[in-house]
Scaffold this active site. Structure first.
Site, PDB file in Angstrom:
ATOM      1  N   HIS A  31      -3.578  -4.132   4.835  1.00 55.23           N
ATOM      2  CA  HIS A  31      -2.267  -4.579   4.359  1.00 55.23           C
ATOM      3  C   HIS A  31      -1.504  -3.354   3.870  1.00 55.23           C
ATOM      4  O   HIS A  31      -2.005  -2.221   3.955  1.00 55.23           O
ATOM      5  CB  HIS A  31      -2.432  -5.647   3.264  1.00 55.23           C
ATOM      6  CG  HIS A  31      -3.392  -5.256   2.179  1.00 55.23           C
ATOM      7  ND1 HIS A  31      -3.146  -4.232   1.299  1.00 55.23           N
ATOM      8  CD2 HIS A  31      -4.628  -5.724   1.856  1.00 55.23           C
ATOM      9  CE1 HIS A  31      -4.153  -4.107   0.459  1.00 55.23           C
ATOM     10  NE2 HIS A  31      -5.088  -4.988   0.781  1.00 55.23           N
ATOM     11  N   HIS A  34      -3.297  -0.700   1.711  1.00 54.98           N
ATOM     12  CA  HIS A  34      -4.094   0.290   2.448  1.00 54.98           C
ATOM     13  C   HIS A  34      -3.174   1.343   3.070  1.00 54.98           C
ATOM     14  O   HIS A  34      -3.459   2.538   3.036  1.00 54.98           O
ATOM     15  CB  HIS A  34      -4.882  -0.381   3.582  1.00 54.98           C
ATOM     16  CG  HIS A  34      -5.933  -1.354   3.134  1.00 54.98           C
ATOM     17  ND1 HIS A  34      -5.831  -2.699   3.372  1.00 54.98           N
ATOM     18  CD2 HIS A  34      -7.112  -1.174   2.506  1.00 54.98           C
ATOM     19  CE1 HIS A  34      -6.898  -3.316   2.904  1.00 54.98           C
ATOM     20  NE2 HIS A  34      -7.695  -2.417   2.368  1.00 54.98           N
ATOM     21  N   GLN A  58     -22.748  -3.660  -0.244  1.00 50.95           N
ATOM     22  CA  GLN A  58     -22.003  -3.880  -1.479  1.00 50.95           C
ATOM     23  C   GLN A  58     -21.710  -5.353  -1.765  1.00 50.95           C
ATOM     24  O   GLN A  58     -21.035  -5.673  -2.732  1.00 50.95           O
ATOM     25  CB  GLN A  58     -20.705  -3.064  -1.487  1.00 50.95           C
ATOM     26  CG  GLN A  58     -19.632  -3.552  -0.550  1.00 50.95           C
ATOM     27  CD  GLN A  58     -18.494  -2.548  -0.463  1.00 50.95           C
ATOM     28  OE1 GLN A  58     -18.653  -1.456   0.051  1.00 50.95           O
ATOM     29  NE2 GLN A  58     -17.328  -2.915  -0.977  1.00 50.95           N
TER      30      GLN A  58
HETATM   31  P1  AMP Z   1     -10.906  -2.429   0.620  1.00 49.10           P
HETATM   32  O1  AMP Z   1     -10.590  -2.508   2.075  1.00 49.10           O
HETATM   33  O2  AMP Z   1     -10.535  -3.637  -0.155  1.00 49.10           O
HETATM   34  O3  AMP Z   1     -12.308  -1.939   0.366  1.00 49.10           O
HETATM   35  O4  AMP Z   1      -9.951  -1.292   0.038  1.00 49.10           O
HETATM   36  C1  AMP Z   1      -9.927   0.005   0.589  1.00 49.10           C
HETATM   37  C2  AMP Z   1      -9.129   0.901  -0.323  1.00 49.10           C
HETATM   38  O5  AMP Z   1      -7.808   0.415  -0.450  1.00 49.10           O
HETATM   39  C3  AMP Z   1      -9.710   0.990  -1.746  1.00 49.10           C
HETATM   40  O6  AMP Z   1      -9.582   2.314  -2.232  1.00 49.10           O
HETATM   41  C4  AMP Z   1      -8.824   0.040  -2.508  1.00 49.10           C
HETATM   42  O7  AMP Z   1      -8.736   0.335  -3.892  1.00 49.10           O
HETATM   43  C5  AMP Z   1      -7.489   0.284  -1.821  1.00 49.10           C
HETATM   44  N1  AMP Z   1      -6.594  -0.856  -2.036  1.00 49.10           N
HETATM   45  C6  AMP Z   1      -6.845  -2.165  -1.776  1.00 49.10           C
HETATM   46  N2  AMP Z   1      -5.803  -2.928  -2.149  1.00 49.10           N
HETATM   47  C7  AMP Z   1      -4.875  -2.080  -2.669  1.00 49.10           C
HETATM   48  C8  AMP Z   1      -3.578  -2.257  -3.251  1.00 49.10           C
HETATM   49  N3  AMP Z   1      -3.025  -3.454  -3.373  1.00 49.10           N
HETATM   50  N4  AMP Z   1      -2.915  -1.164  -3.675  1.00 49.10           N
HETATM   51  C9  AMP Z   1      -3.467   0.081  -3.564  1.00 49.10           C
HETATM   52  N5  AMP Z   1      -4.688   0.304  -3.030  1.00 49.10           N
HETATM   53  C10 AMP Z   1      -5.380  -0.749  -2.590  1.00 49.10           C
END
Ligand code: AMP
Length: 283
Positions: A31, A34, A58
């Site tokens: 989204h 990311h 995880q």
């Molecule tokens: P995930 O795919 O949920 O493991 O997230 C991958 C990376 O994107 C991680 O470093 C998250 O902290 C970051 N991330 C996820 N959602 C957001 C958001 N709304 N704003 C900023 N970074 C995000």
């Protein structure tokens, strides 16, 4: 954009890598949050690589590993549009080759908050991220401050094991109404999305009275929870103010610290936070 589907393809593609390489690890279902990390990486490095890997290590046995959204083609299109250089989509055996036994544990920081409710979670996160650091050898790595505890844990791990790597935190990207973007938000129906906004309202109220001079953590949490309790369907897991340095509880917000929240809306787990007193650790 090059799509790299194995360790061998990764190594071949990175043979001629430029001087700085920015890395954004993700689990996909991408989204705007990311993509804001990718954009930030592009601003400060020559090339950017994004990984997409739903890391089995995880997830707890009762968590959503099986149903976690997997939409690779859509993700590729978004990354292509963003002019990403490389996307790495390894197989489990590339990440954890047969016989792999190592797990990485960052003591203290990983045992509280989400670590307390998701045993083994941060061990899984640290292990996969360390493995990616080892495979990709980036110069910079970008993580969202939406997952503030995860950022602090990984920052500590990098300081201990990858001291030359620069770890950069990126601000939480939100929907216009305030809900922090998350791949898990697609589990929420329209009513739940509306209800979830109580979290943002609560964080705003707590920050507002902090800025007006209230330093007492219990008072700040009370104000936060008053907003949350207006929505009966939110089940709070934790709402705590902790120091950024060591994630210890703090009674008065007179040191770098944040309000951390986790809770359930139906079966969907949501987390959010608000940094009240900022720190250089986040730069
Ligand atoms: P995930 O795919 O949920 O493991 O997230 C991958 C990376 O994107 C991680 O470093 C998250 O902290 C970051 N991330 C996820 N959602 C957001 C958001 N709304 N704003 C900023 N970074 C995000």
């Amino acid at each position: 954009m090059q799509i790299l589907k194995s360790e061998a393809e990764l190594k071949r593609a990175l043979e001629n890598k430029k001087t700085s390489l920015g890395f954004v690890p993700t689990m996909g279902a991408l989204h705007q949050g990311h993509l804001s990390l990718v954009e930030k990486a592009q601003q400060s490095t020559d090339q950017v690589i994004v990984s997409i890997f739903v890391n089995p290590l995880q997830f707890g046995p009762k968590e959503d590993f099986q149903k976690y959204p997997r939409v690779l083609e859509k993700d590729f299109a978004l990354l292509e549009k963003q002019k990403t250089d490389f996307v790495f989509v390894p197989r489990v055996e590339d990440v954890y080759p047969q016989g792999w036994k190592t797990k990485i544990n960052v003591h203290d920081l990983a045992n509280v908050l989400c670590g307390k409710f998701r045993p083994g979670h941060f061990e899984g996160v640290c292990t996969v991220v360390a493995r990616f650091f080892q495979l990709i050898e980036p110069s910079h790595a970008y993580f969202g401050l939406k997952d503030l505890q995860q950022f602090l844990v990984l920052q500590q791990m990098a300081r201990d094991l990858f001291p030359r790597l620069k770890v950069i935190g990126c601000e939480t990207f939100r929907e216009v109404e305030g809900l922090a973007m998350s791949s898990r938000n697609q589990y929420l129906d329209a009513k739940q999305k509306e209800e979830s906004l109580a979290i943002f309202r609560g964080l705003n109220k707590a920050e507002q009275i902090y800025k007006q001079g209230t330093l007492d953590s219990s008072e700040l949490i009370k104000v936060f929870l008053q907003e949350i309790e207006k929505v009966q369907s939110i089940e709070v897991q934790y709402a705590e103010i902790r120091e950024l340095e060591n994630l210890e509880l703090i009674e008065q917000v007179n040191l770098p610290s944040a309000l951390f929240f986790a809770g359930f809306l139906g079966s969907t787990r949501l987390i959010d936070n608000r940094i009240l007193h900022a720190s250089e650790k986040l730069l």
